[in-house]
Design a protein around this motif. Sequence first.
Motif, PDB file in Angstrom:
ATOM      1  N   SER A  53       0.818  -1.209   0.000  1.00 61.14           N
ATOM      2  CA  SER A  53       0.000   0.000   0.000  1.00 61.14           C
ATOM      3  C   SER A  53       0.854   1.263   0.000  1.00 61.14           C
ATOM      4  O   SER A  53       0.366   2.342  -0.308  1.00 61.14           O
ATOM      5  N   ASN A  54       2.138   1.168   0.307  1.00 62.62           N
ATOM      6  CA  ASN A  54       3.017   2.336   0.364  1.00 62.62           C
ATOM      7  C   ASN A  54       3.929   2.431  -0.871  1.00 62.62           C
ATOM      8  O   ASN A  54       4.819   3.249  -0.905  1.00 62.62           O
ATOM      9  N   TYR A  55       3.697   1.588  -1.873  1.00 65.13           N
ATOM     10  CA  TYR A  55       4.511   1.629  -3.088  1.00 65.13           C
ATOM     11  C   TYR A  55       3.937   2.671  -4.045  1.00 65.13           C
ATOM     12  O   TYR A  55       2.732   2.700  -4.305  1.00 65.13           O
ATOM     13  N   PHE A  56       4.802   3.487  -4.574  1.00 67.46           N
ATOM     14  CA  PHE A  56       4.371   4.526  -5.495  1.00 67.46           C
ATOM     15  C   PHE A  56       5.535   4.911  -6.390  1.00 67.46           C
ATOM     16  O   PHE A  56       6.687   4.576  -6.125  1.00 67.46           O
ATOM     17  N   THR A  57       5.188   5.628  -7.442  1.00 68.60           N
ATOM     18  CA  THR A  57       6.188   6.191  -8.337  1.00 68.60           C
ATOM     19  C   THR A  57       5.890   7.676  -8.470  1.00 68.60           C
ATOM     20  O   THR A  57       4.774   8.056  -8.843  1.00 68.60           O
ATOM     21  N   LEU A  68       3.916   7.245   1.033  1.00 66.50           N
ATOM     22  CA  LEU A  68       2.899   7.716   0.092  1.00 66.50           C
ATOM     23  C   LEU A  68       2.231   9.001   0.553  1.00 66.50           C
ATOM     24  O   LEU A  68       2.012   9.909  -0.246  1.00 66.50           O
ATOM     25  N   LYS A  72       2.353  12.412  -1.709  1.00 66.53           N
ATOM     26  CA  LYS A  72       1.166  13.059  -2.286  1.00 66.53           C
ATOM     27  C   LYS A  72       1.148  14.551  -1.975  1.00 66.53           C
ATOM     28  O   LYS A  72       0.653  15.344  -2.768  1.00 66.53           O
ATOM     29  N   VAL A  77       1.717  11.542  -7.793  1.00 67.03           N
ATOM     30  CA  VAL A  77       2.335  10.223  -7.650  1.00 67.03           C
ATOM     31  C   VAL A  77       1.426   9.169  -8.271  1.00 67.03           C
ATOM     32  O   VAL A  77       0.212   9.332  -8.345  1.00 67.03           O
ATOM     33  N   LEU A  78       2.028   8.115  -8.716  1.00 71.83           N
ATOM     34  CA  LEU A  78       1.300   6.950  -9.218  1.00 71.83           C
ATOM     35  C   LEU A  78       1.327   5.911  -8.106  1.00 71.83           C
ATOM     36  O   LEU A  78       2.344   5.249  -7.885  1.00 71.83           O
ATOM     37  N   ALA A  79       0.227   5.773  -7.364  1.00 70.73           N
ATOM     38  CA  ALA A  79       0.164   4.889  -6.194  1.00 70.73           C
ATOM     39  C   ALA A  79      -0.210   3.484  -6.630  1.00 70.73           C
ATOM     40  O   ALA A  79      -1.287   2.977  -6.328  1.00 70.73           O
ATOM     41  N   TRP A  80       0.697   2.811  -7.290  1.00 74.91           N
ATOM     42  CA  TRP A  80       0.401   1.489  -7.838  1.00 74.91           C
ATOM     43  C   TRP A  80       0.301   0.425  -6.756  1.00 74.91           C
ATOM     44  O   TRP A  80      -0.403  -0.568  -6.930  1.00 74.91           O
ATOM     45  N   ASN A  82      -1.165   0.838  -3.817  1.00 77.58           N
ATOM     46  CA  ASN A  82      -2.539   0.958  -3.331  1.00 77.58           C
ATOM     47  C   ASN A  82      -3.502   0.335  -4.330  1.00 77.58           C
ATOM     48  O   ASN A  82      -4.463  -0.340  -3.955  1.00 77.58           O
TER      49      ASN A  82
END
Length: 139
Positions: A53-57, A68, A72, A77-80, A82
């Motif tokens: 849930s804390n992975y993002f780009t 994350l 934000k 961010v791209l919260a992939w 989540n």
Amino acid sequence: MLKEFREFAMKGNVVDLAVGVIIGAAFGAIVSSMVADVIMPIIGAVTGGLDFSNYFTGLSKAVTATNLADAKKQGAVLAWGNFLTLTLNFMIVAFVLFMVIKGMNKLKRKEEAAPAAPPKPSREEELLTEIRDLLKAKV
């Protein structure tokens, strides 16, 4: 107008729908908790402590945060991670609903397959049968 609204609101389908929505919301909360609090931590433990849930780009150079929520605040961010969690949540809900509907269909088929007792003849038919039997006996 109030009378029409009351009649509409008290129809069986509307009440059934309201109950279904309320139960669905509660069921959704349970499944969300199961995914967030049970399944994802197990997956994280298996994969070495990862929290999806804390992975993002970050989509801009201004995003330098490591979690994350802070990212934000810094920019897009791209919260992939989540998205992955929510997709897993959906898959669990869909599977559980499939199993419930499959079970209901199985019960319905059993009810349909159960042989129904032949209907009891009416009093008139019983009397006519007795008369026929008496006439046969006299011949």
